[in-house]
Write an enzyme that holds these catalytic residues in place. Structure first.
Site, mmCIF file in Angstrom:
data_model
loop_
_atom_site.group_PDB
_atom_site.id
_atom_site.type_symbol
_atom_site.label_atom_id
_atom_site.label_comp_id
_atom_site.label_asym_id
_atom_site.label_seq_id
_atom_site.Cartn_x
_atom_site.Cartn_y
_atom_site.Cartn_z
ATOM 1 N N PHE A 26 1.125 -1.285 0.185
ATOM 2 C CA PHE A 26 0.221 0.289 -0.066
ATOM 3 C C PHE A 26 1.004 1.221 0.344
ATOM 4 C CE2 PHE A 26 -2.455 -3.164 2.586
ATOM 5 C CZ PHE A 26 -3.097 -3.062 1.936
ATOM 6 N N ASP A 27 -0.263 2.496 -0.649
ATOM 7 C CA ASP A 27 1.014 3.676 -0.830
ATOM 8 C C ASP A 27 0.267 4.425 1.067
ATOM 9 O OD1 ASP A 27 2.553 6.085 -0.653
ATOM 10 O OD2 ASP A 27 0.241 6.885 -2.311
ATOM 11 N N GLY A 28 1.205 5.262 1.269
ATOM 12 C CA GLY A 28 0.465 5.735 2.628
ATOM 13 C C GLY A 28 -0.248 6.863 2.207
#
Length: 313
Positions: A166-168
């Site tokens: 996941f990206d943040g």
């Protein structure tokens, strides 16, 4: 009189709603639809009813998620949620049966946006190749992503482990800090995050999915299928601290965290080998799709229609 049917519930399960085009490779059929009309598409699907569809971009993820289910304990439910017509849906279920995917439920809306049914399903994730449907689902509060159908897929890697990256900002977290960066630049962003290092970020659209994954992550060491997660973000020190503290405050653990400071994410994803990667920026998604299955989370400041489109950070 017939006995009353027993009511079934998806409560307590990880529920993934997925379009037929995300699960199977229907790109050729989709081109017929785009070049002609839904009748031509329906006729083609019906003519191929006995031809199993090839795996699509989300097929490896779905197959591994369903591996958590046993004869006595079903932890995961996968539901087809599709703009297909019911007749074309026959091929979806036939293809799933041929692939030994235990799919029982499907909703087919023949061209209508299917996202309203996410509420009835209690869905934790919605995957679709159609941006309009994904935007609507995100706006309604569901974790959703536009899949890249041409993503590189390697279904046989890590057969006993689901890997999700996941990206943040704008994915796990809100786009609060992203808006500071878009409006005022990197220096202001860093100062903003240092000042608020001890204050958890507001949740993003995929925080509920991480919550829903926790029971699967709690599987014992000898379980036949495990979950491994990674945070892959363009943040760098000192802005990393707020991201870590936010996950701690949520009582959510990720197995790996990569604070890349603008380095190309695809190079690191190549090593992590995710079954799916979620990011809000098309630049990172475009390169990540060459490495593995990728979904564009169409949320946050960088995806606002008519809004600012700053360069990827």
């Amino acid at each position: 009189m017939y006995p009353e049917p027993m009511s079934k519930s998806l409560e307590g399960k990880l529920v993934v709603a997925i379009s037929s085009r995300a699960l199977f490779d229907f790109e050729e059929e989709n081109k017929v639809f785009e070049d002609s009309d839904d009748r031509a598409y329906m006729d083609l699907q019906l003519s191929r009813l006995d031809v199993p569809a090839k795996p699509g971009v989300a097929y490896p993820l779905v197959k591994k998620l369903l591996a958590f289910n046993t004869e006595t304990d079903n932890r995961v439910a996968v539901v087809i949620l599709s703009r297909n017509d019911p007749v074309s849906g026959l091929r979806v279920f036939r293809s799933a049966q041929e692939a030994n995917l235990q799919l029982e439920r499907g909703v087919f809306t023949r061209g209508r946006n299917p996202y309203p049914y996410l509420t009835s399903l209690g869905a934790n994730l919605f995957l679709s190749a159609k941006e309009e449907d994904v935007r609507a689902a995100l706006n309604a509060g569901f974790a959703a992503a536009r899949v890249y159908p041409d993503s590189a897929v390697a279904a046989d890697r890590h057969p006993d482990e689901i890997r999700i990256a996941f990206d943040g900002d704008a994915v796990l977290f809100s786009d609060e800090a992203e808006r500071i960066y878009a409006a005022r630049g990197l220096e202001a962003f860093q100062a903003h995050e240092i000042e608020r290092a001890a204050i958890p970020l507001p949740p993003g659209p995929f925080k509920p999915l991480l919550e829903a994954l926790k029971p699967l992550q709690a599987q014992p060491a000898g379980a036949p299928m495990r979950v491994r997660t990674a945070l892959v973000t363009a943040r760098s020190a000192p802005a990393h601290e707020r991201a870590i503290r936010t996950l701690m405050a949520w009582n959510i653990q990720v197995d790996e965290a990569m604070f890349l400071g603008g380095l190309e994410k695809a190079d690191f994803l190549r090593e992590f080998e995710p079954d799916f990667f979620f990011d809000d920026q098309t630049g990172y998604c475009d390169t990540a799709a060459r490495v593995g299955p990728t979904g564009h989370v169409v949320s946050g400041v960088k995806n606002e229609v008519g809004g600012p489109r700053p360069s990827d950070r």
